[in-house]
Motif scaffolding. Sequence first.
Motif, PDB file in Angstrom:
ATOM      1  N   GLY A 194      -4.530  -4.192 -21.402  1.00 38.83           N
ATOM      2  CA  GLY A 194      -3.714  -2.999 -21.230  1.00 38.83           C
ATOM      3  C   GLY A 194      -3.074  -2.470 -22.495  1.00 38.83           C
ATOM      4  N   MET A 198      -3.110   2.334 -31.884  1.00 38.47           N
ATOM      5  CA  MET A 198      -3.816   2.908 -33.030  1.00 38.47           C
ATOM      6  C   MET A 198      -3.630   1.987 -34.224  1.00 38.47           C
ATOM      7  SD  MET A 198      -5.090   5.588 -31.762  1.00 38.47           S
ATOM      8  CE  MET A 198      -5.589   6.807 -32.958  1.00 38.47           C
TER       9      MET A 198
ATOM     10  N   ASN B  56     -10.716  12.830 -34.887  1.00 36.92           N
ATOM     11  CA  ASN B  56     -11.659  12.301 -35.870  1.00 36.92           C
ATOM     12  C   ASN B  56     -13.020  12.108 -35.209  1.00 36.92           C
ATOM     13  OD1 ASN B  56     -11.323  10.020 -34.330  1.00 36.92           O
ATOM     14  ND2 ASN B  56      -9.999   8.993 -35.790  1.00 36.92           N
ATOM     15  N   TYR B  58     -14.331   9.729 -33.877  1.00 38.06           N
ATOM     16  CA  TYR B  58     -14.325   8.913 -32.664  1.00 38.06           C
ATOM     17  C   TYR B  58     -13.638   9.631 -31.505  1.00 38.06           C
ATOM     18  CZ  TYR B  58     -15.606   5.234 -35.915  1.00 38.06           C
ATOM     19  OH  TYR B  58     -16.242   4.494 -36.867  1.00 38.06           O
ATOM     20  N   TYR B  60     -10.390  10.668 -31.466  1.00 36.41           N
ATOM     21  CA  TYR B  60      -8.949  10.426 -31.355  1.00 36.41           C
ATOM     22  C   TYR B  60      -8.202  11.268 -32.373  1.00 36.41           C
ATOM     23  CZ  TYR B  60     -10.383   6.395 -28.669  1.00 36.41           C
ATOM     24  OH  TYR B  60     -10.944   5.592 -27.722  1.00 36.41           O
ATOM     25  N   ASP B  61      -7.072  11.781 -31.993  1.00 37.97           N
ATOM     26  CA  ASP B  61      -6.223  12.444 -32.971  1.00 37.97           C
ATOM     27  C   ASP B  61      -5.292  11.370 -33.561  1.00 37.97           C
ATOM     28  OD1 ASP B  61      -3.886  12.166 -31.463  1.00 37.97           O
ATOM     29  OD2 ASP B  61      -3.332  14.254 -31.695  1.00 37.97           O
ATOM     30  N   PRO B  62      -4.534  11.704 -34.619  1.00 44.03           N
ATOM     31  CA  PRO B  62      -3.761  10.653 -35.290  1.00 44.03           C
ATOM     32  C   PRO B  62      -2.767   9.935 -34.380  1.00 44.03           C
ATOM     33  CG  PRO B  62      -3.855  12.592 -36.667  1.00 44.03           C
ATOM     34  CD  PRO B  62      -4.467  12.978 -35.362  1.00 44.03           C
ATOM     35  N   PHE B  63      -2.378  10.570 -33.280  1.00 45.92           N
ATOM     36  CA  PHE B  63      -1.408   9.952 -32.379  1.00 45.92           C
ATOM     37  C   PHE B  63      -2.086   9.198 -31.238  1.00 45.92           C
ATOM     38  CE2 PHE B  63       1.192  12.774 -34.716  1.00 45.92           C
ATOM     39  CZ  PHE B  63       2.446  12.207 -34.715  1.00 45.92           C
ATOM     40  N   GLY B  64      -3.406   9.210 -31.219  1.00 45.70           N
ATOM     41  CA  GLY B  64      -4.111   8.477 -30.181  1.00 45.70           C
ATOM     42  C   GLY B  64      -4.507   9.311 -28.979  1.00 45.70           C
ATOM     43  N   PRO B 140       5.807   1.957 -24.819  1.00 46.54           N
ATOM     44  CA  PRO B 140       4.666   1.259 -25.427  1.00 46.54           C
ATOM     45  C   PRO B 140       4.601  -0.214 -25.089  1.00 46.54           C
ATOM     46  CG  PRO B 140       5.796   2.585 -27.056  1.00 46.54           C
ATOM     47  CD  PRO B 140       6.650   2.609 -25.834  1.00 46.54           C
ATOM     48  N   PRO B 143       2.165  -2.679 -20.391  1.00 49.15           N
ATOM     49  CA  PRO B 143       0.705  -2.681 -20.483  1.00 49.15           C
ATOM     50  C   PRO B 143       0.109  -1.547 -19.656  1.00 49.15           C
ATOM     51  CG  PRO B 143       1.477  -4.491 -19.108  1.00 49.15           C
ATOM     52  CD  PRO B 143       2.687  -3.845 -19.694  1.00 49.15           C
ATOM     53  N   PHE B 144      -1.040  -1.061 -20.065  1.00 53.24           N
ATOM     54  CA  PHE B 144      -1.791   0.017 -19.421  1.00 53.24           C
ATOM     55  C   PHE B 144      -1.048   1.347 -19.490  1.00 53.24           C
ATOM     56  CE2 PHE B 144      -3.213  -3.902 -17.404  1.00 53.24           C
ATOM     57  CZ  PHE B 144      -4.550  -3.858 -17.747  1.00 53.24           C
ATOM     58  N   THR B 147      -0.583   2.721 -23.196  1.00 53.25           N
ATOM     59  CA  THR B 147      -1.854   3.151 -23.793  1.00 53.25           C
ATOM     60  C   THR B 147      -2.377   4.408 -23.104  1.00 53.25           C
ATOM     61  OG1 THR B 147      -2.332   0.866 -24.283  1.00 53.25           O
ATOM     62  CG2 THR B 147      -4.172   2.372 -24.368  1.00 53.25           C
ATOM     63  N   ARG B 151      -3.180   8.130 -24.731  1.00 52.98           N
ATOM     64  CA  ARG B 151      -4.474   8.829 -24.665  1.00 52.98           C
ATOM     65  C   ARG B 151      -4.316  10.229 -24.094  1.00 52.98           C
ATOM     66  NH1 ARG B 151      -5.031   5.770 -27.464  1.00 52.98           N
ATOM     67  NH2 ARG B 151      -6.188   3.834 -27.543  1.00 52.98           N
ATOM     68  N   ILE B 156       5.812   8.801 -28.762  1.00 54.01           N
ATOM     69  CA  ILE B 156       7.092   8.105 -28.725  1.00 54.01           C
ATOM     70  C   ILE B 156       8.144   9.073 -29.260  1.00 54.01           C
ATOM     71  CG2 ILE B 156       8.303   5.995 -29.404  1.00 54.01           C
ATOM     72  CD1 ILE B 156       5.618   5.580 -28.016  1.00 54.01           C
ATOM     73  N   ASN B 161       8.047  11.795 -35.383  1.00 52.97           N
ATOM     74  CA  ASN B 161       6.839  12.201 -34.673  1.00 52.97           C
ATOM     75  C   ASN B 161       6.859  13.689 -34.366  1.00 52.97           C
ATOM     76  OD1 ASN B 161       5.801   9.664 -34.729  1.00 52.97           O
ATOM     77  ND2 ASN B 161       6.337   9.143 -32.627  1.00 52.97           N
ATOM     78  N   HIS B 164       6.239  15.744 -37.450  1.00 52.90           N
ATOM     79  CA  HIS B 164       4.825  15.656 -37.811  1.00 52.90           C
ATOM     80  C   HIS B 164       3.989  16.607 -36.962  1.00 52.90           C
ATOM     81  CE1 HIS B 164       0.979  13.684 -38.652  1.00 52.90           C
ATOM     82  NE2 HIS B 164       1.568  13.156 -39.689  1.00 52.90           N
TER      83      HIS B 164
END
Lengths: 310, 305
Positions: A194, A198, B56, B58, B60-64, B140, B143-144, B147, B151, B156, B161, B164
């Motif tokens: 979970g 990054m 990028n 993959y 993802y942006d810089p913040f995920g 953060p 769990p789960f 993340t 996405r 946070i 942040n 930015h």
Amino acid sequence: MKERIVITGIAGRLGRLLAKRLHRSGNREIIGIDRRPFEDKPADVVHKRVDIRSKRTRDVFRTQPISALVHLGLMHDPKRSNRTHNQWNVVGTQQLLEYCMHFRVPKVIVVSSAAVYGPRPENPQFLTEDSPLLAAQDDLGALSLVEADMLASSFFWKYREGETVILRPVHILGQVANAASNYLRMERIPVLMGYDPMMQVIHEADVVDAVLLALKPGVRGIYNVAGPGEVPISVLIRESGRPTFPIPHLAAPLVSKLFWNLGLAPFRGTELNHLRYVCTVDDSRARKELGFRATRTIKEAVRAALDDTY
Amino acid sequence: MWRGTLGRLASRLLTPSGDAVSSDRAKSIPGWRRFLESRFDRKFLQKIQALPTRQNEYGYDPFGFHRDEAIAGIYLAHLMYQYYFRAEVFGQQYVPQGRALLVSNHSGQLPFDGLIIGASMLFAKDPPRVVRSMVDHFVPSLPFVGTTLTRWGQIIGTPENCRHLLNDDETIVVFPEGARGVSKPFSKRYQLQEFGMGFMRLALETNTPVVPVAVIGAEEQAPCFNVKPLARLMGLPAFPLMPFPPFFPALPLPTKYRVYFGEAMHFSGDPDQDDEELRPAVTQVRNTIQSMIHLGLKARKHVFW
């Protein structure tokens, strides 16, 4: 006059890469300080097999004018005790910096690590160089690294006639024996169920590039050195092609301790928070002032860690 | 009324609305995403895929934030927006191009107002915009949940942040009332609590227009009273209890949401000045939102429809 550069920890992977790059580019004398043997050493590199804390290290600085010190020799080895780490990183660094001040070395480069900020849930996504160094908050093993970095920072302010550069690279991947590379080299890679924060990684050769840039006259300051970008850990693992096994995070400290005691894991499990929280940095200062830009991709960095030549 | 909504919801869930996925993409993406993408029509998906993000190679942006994985969040937001809260959106044209700070009232024990503001920027605005909202520091460590929210584009809540993201011309929703707002008791509904100053400093520092937002309906979604002794005992800002089962505000009532966006307000000045000097500007924003709330309350006929 010939430039004379002292490199501590020269027998490590980064030290060897740096020595080879430096001695190739002409009018330089390289003196390495490391207890470990230096295999396939270029003939014109001087290697002193001494402890950085011993008097003979002082002799290196005393007997000849030194134009730069690159301190790569910070220890981060889970097999050694916290006490040894403190002796080596804190006392060793302090003595080296004292020699530099006493013998007027005009350039001092300390390669620290971005891990000194510490992975924490409250972290901003991009830590700047001014962020507090809180790595030891949850991982006492990182205390000596934090302290060495702080010694270097205060040296930066104390010793204004010389140029001090502190580099804080993100997780270095390559044939280095650090936690990040060891992690990706595991047969089955443990992940925390979970969590997928990054992460920034950097190719070992890019770190050497950054050190070379920091050696340029006029450069001073603290710089975060980041790689080509940030991706979740799962992407790094996918690039490595290794299978994973998820562990619930509450069981992870116990499991990793067990695996360490059985000799199955390359680390103690005190650094588990790196698998949970972000510790990514803002490298805009290095881009602007050093002109640094990582040229190797994430894929290349992961490949470099998995190359079997180590 | 109710049967209609439920029927539409059921038919929406059971019948795919067109094959929105091209065949070569279909092979590389997981099944759950293909299923969710088939819930949306092709035009909307194309707009989502054209969202300006700095991803990028993959994805993802810089913040995920991951645009394709966010489809699950978008789907959830769509269900809540369209069928549960049946949101109506007004004044979405006032949200300017480029960076914007959406400043809203906060209420309802659970932050569904943030979800619906985000959803209204996706479904009621053309082209859609991604709204980044801030989550608490402890998120953060779950769990789960942590993340997944990352996405979906949540960040946070730190000033760094926000700075930015605003400098990258993104849209952020902030609730200056904070926990005081979200946990206030039913008796204080539609009364704005004290505003924090942080959003104004951010707006001044990054030269960002402030868009006042009034959310009507969220304030009745969880009628709670505050058990002060228990809150004090447990060291919480409030201890909300509902007078009917399930007693804890776990699931909101299906009130009707009305989201009003106001005209963008521009401020200039020194971001480092004292709180006292910033207060007039903050009060101006607060009064604007309060009057938008009054107008919205006057215009509605019923809490639930």
